[in-house]
Design a protein around this motif. Structure first.
Motif, mmCIF file in Angstrom:
data_model
loop_
_atom_site.group_PDB
_atom_site.id
_atom_site.type_symbol
_atom_site.label_atom_id
_atom_site.label_comp_id
_atom_site.label_asym_id
_atom_site.label_seq_id
_atom_site.Cartn_x
_atom_site.Cartn_y
_atom_site.Cartn_z
ATOM 1 N N MET A 83 -12.344 -32.678 -24.795
ATOM 2 C CA MET A 83 -12.401 -33.351 -26.091
ATOM 3 C C MET A 83 -11.568 -32.612 -27.128
ATOM 4 O O MET A 83 -10.865 -33.231 -27.942
ATOM 5 C CB MET A 83 -13.849 -33.453 -26.560
ATOM 6 C CG MET A 83 -14.665 -34.523 -25.858
ATOM 7 S SD MET A 83 -14.112 -36.202 -26.310
ATOM 8 C CE MET A 83 -14.524 -36.221 -28.048
ATOM 9 N N ALA A 84 -11.611 -31.286 -27.098
ATOM 10 C CA ALA A 84 -10.839 -30.495 -28.062
ATOM 11 C C ALA A 84 -9.344 -30.706 -27.858
ATOM 12 O O ALA A 84 -8.576 -30.829 -28.826
ATOM 13 C CB ALA A 84 -11.201 -29.016 -27.926
ATOM 14 N N ALA A 144 -7.956 -33.380 -26.516
ATOM 15 C CA ALA A 144 -7.650 -34.754 -26.936
ATOM 16 C C ALA A 144 -7.599 -34.868 -28.455
ATOM 17 O O ALA A 144 -6.724 -35.548 -29.009
ATOM 18 C CB ALA A 144 -8.694 -35.713 -26.366
ATOM 19 N N ASP A 145 -8.516 -34.206 -29.150
ATOM 20 C CA ASP A 145 -8.531 -34.264 -30.612
ATOM 21 C C ASP A 145 -7.264 -33.640 -31.200
ATOM 22 O O ASP A 145 -6.680 -34.171 -32.151
ATOM 23 C CB ASP A 145 -9.767 -33.535 -31.149
ATOM 24 C CG ASP A 145 -11.064 -34.294 -30.889
ATOM 25 O OD1 ASP A 145 -10.982 -35.494 -30.542
ATOM 26 O OD2 ASP A 145 -12.136 -33.684 -31.015
ATOM 27 N N ALA A 146 -6.845 -32.510 -30.622
ATOM 28 C CA ALA A 146 -5.630 -31.847 -31.111
ATOM 29 C C ALA A 146 -4.402 -32.708 -30.854
ATOM 30 O O ALA A 146 -3.505 -32.825 -31.700
ATOM 31 C CB ALA A 146 -5.473 -30.480 -30.439
ATOM 32 N N GLY A 189 -4.329 -35.972 -30.619
ATOM 33 C CA GLY A 189 -4.360 -37.099 -31.549
ATOM 34 C C GLY A 189 -3.972 -36.694 -32.956
ATOM 35 O O GLY A 189 -3.258 -37.428 -33.649
ATOM 36 N N ALA A 190 -4.426 -35.524 -33.392
ATOM 37 C CA ALA A 190 -4.124 -35.073 -34.749
ATOM 38 C C ALA A 190 -2.631 -34.843 -34.943
ATOM 39 O O ALA A 190 -2.098 -35.052 -36.040
ATOM 40 C CB ALA A 190 -4.890 -33.786 -35.042
ATOM 41 N N ARG A 191 -1.947 -34.441 -33.876
ATOM 42 C CA ARG A 191 -0.512 -34.162 -33.974
ATOM 43 C C ARG A 191 0.340 -35.347 -33.534
ATOM 44 O O ARG A 191 1.566 -35.279 -33.598
ATOM 45 C CB ARG A 191 -0.169 -32.932 -33.145
ATOM 46 C CG ARG A 191 -0.800 -31.637 -33.667
ATOM 47 C CD ARG A 191 -0.230 -30.424 -32.955
ATOM 48 N NE ARG A 191 -0.668 -30.350 -31.574
ATOM 49 C CZ ARG A 191 -1.671 -29.574 -31.136
ATOM 50 N NH1 ARG A 191 -2.361 -28.849 -31.995
ATOM 51 N NH2 ARG A 191 -1.988 -29.543 -29.863
ATOM 52 N N LEU A 245 -11.813 -40.317 -22.835
ATOM 53 C CA LEU A 245 -11.315 -39.767 -24.090
ATOM 54 C C LEU A 245 -10.584 -40.799 -24.944
ATOM 55 O O LEU A 245 -10.122 -40.486 -26.037
ATOM 56 C CB LEU A 245 -10.367 -38.596 -23.802
ATOM 57 C CG LEU A 245 -10.973 -37.425 -23.028
ATOM 58 C CD1 LEU A 245 -9.897 -36.432 -22.632
ATOM 59 C CD2 LEU A 245 -12.059 -36.751 -23.862
ATOM 60 N N LEU A 261 -7.663 -42.086 -24.520
ATOM 61 C CA LEU A 261 -6.217 -41.867 -24.613
ATOM 62 C C LEU A 261 -5.477 -42.825 -23.677
ATOM 63 O O LEU A 261 -5.892 -43.018 -22.543
ATOM 64 C CB LEU A 261 -5.877 -40.421 -24.243
ATOM 65 C CG LEU A 261 -6.441 -39.341 -25.166
ATOM 66 C CD1 LEU A 261 -6.177 -37.959 -24.579
ATOM 67 C CD2 LEU A 261 -5.840 -39.454 -26.564
ATOM 68 N N ALA A 266 -1.094 -39.999 -27.912
ATOM 69 C CA ALA A 266 -1.974 -40.356 -29.010
ATOM 70 C C ALA A 266 -1.757 -41.823 -29.351
ATOM 71 O O ALA A 266 -0.814 -42.458 -28.877
ATOM 72 C CB ALA A 266 -1.662 -39.478 -30.223
#
Length: 258
Positions: free
Chosen positions: A14-15, A17-19, A21-23, A112, A114, A131
């Motif tokens: 998850m971490a 995937a979150d990173a 998506g944020a970028r 996730l 994605l 993303a």
């Protein structure tokens, strides 16, 4: 794996995937496809994939299919810190008809959200994750193009004019497959595939080095895509399509899996 270890692994995935998506990032892996099926790939296939591999009459095609499914799982496992056997792939429902048997690929485990896309051509496989809501990748081995192909109805008038201005040879061949992979990447990203639009309506701007903006209209709804050419392997044209807008405009990371 114990419950605590499973929770930790899921948290790590998850971490990541979150990173991503944020970028607004994307990851693209490529590999050479073998002539013969590698026994080490087979345990990573699910039942349906195994059946499909057995149904392919040519050994080379079966080997390429098996490697692509196994390589995709290994790629995702490496990205998310999981074992390849923990990765489960499936299909999203087709956005055109709702059928779940021919929609775009889906990451089932870990779940996730994605998007994924896959492509194979002679001697090469490509896999992409990114993303945003959708992604599309297409690869085509560049080979000599017949003159009649440059007037194909799947090309726009501007694309035909662009090819007509080029002398027969490597430059025209490369331009033709630049057009074709850009179109295919977009229709894959929409999830509709080739049945979702007349390719002759997709303007890919082959004279521009890219990224380029390509619009796609289906049943009165128009979507916009940012399409870029990827330099992966000599003699192979590759294009990647992501939704136009800031959510998916981050860097594209290339990975080689020989």
């Amino acid at each position: 794996m114990s419950s605590g270890a499973e929770d930790h692994a899921h948290g790590t995935a998850m971490a990541v995937a979150d990173a991503l998506g944020a970028r607004g990032e994307a990851h693209v892996w490529w590999w050479r496809t073998p002539e013969h099926t590698d026994p080490a790939d087979l345990p990573l296939l699910d039942t349906e994939e195994f059946r499909r591999a057995l149904s392919l009459p040519a050994e080379r095609d079966a080997a390429a299919f098996v490697r692509s499914r196994a390589a995709a799982r290994r790629a995702l496992a490496g990205l998310f810190g999981l074992g390849p056997g923990e990765i489960a792939l499936g299909r999203r429902s087709c956005p055109g008809c709702g059928d779940g048997s021919h929609g775009p690929p889906k990451l089932v485990v870990p779940d996730l959200g994605l998007p994924l896309s896959m492509s194979r051509t002679a001697g090469c496989g490509i896999f992409a994750l990114g993303a945003g809501a959708s992604i599309g990748v297409d690869a085509e081995s560049v080979r000599p193009v017949r003159g009649s192909a440059t007037t194909d109805a799947d090309l726009t008038a501007a694309e035909r004019d662009h090819l007509a201005a080029l002398r027969p040879g490597p430059e025209r061949d490369a331009s033709f497959y630049r057009i074709w992979t850009r179109k295919e990447a977009v229709v894959k990203a929409t999830g509709l595939g080739l049945s979702g639009v007349e390719l002759g309506l997709l303007e890919t701007h082959p004279g521009r080095s890219g990224p380029v903006r390509v619009t796609h209209t289906h049943r009165g709804r128009t979507t916009a895509w940012t399409v870029e050419d990827l330099r992966i392997l000599d003699g192979v044209a590759v294009a990647l399509a992501r939704p136009a807008g800031p959510a998916a405009h981050g860097p594209v990371h290339h990975h080689t899996d020989h």
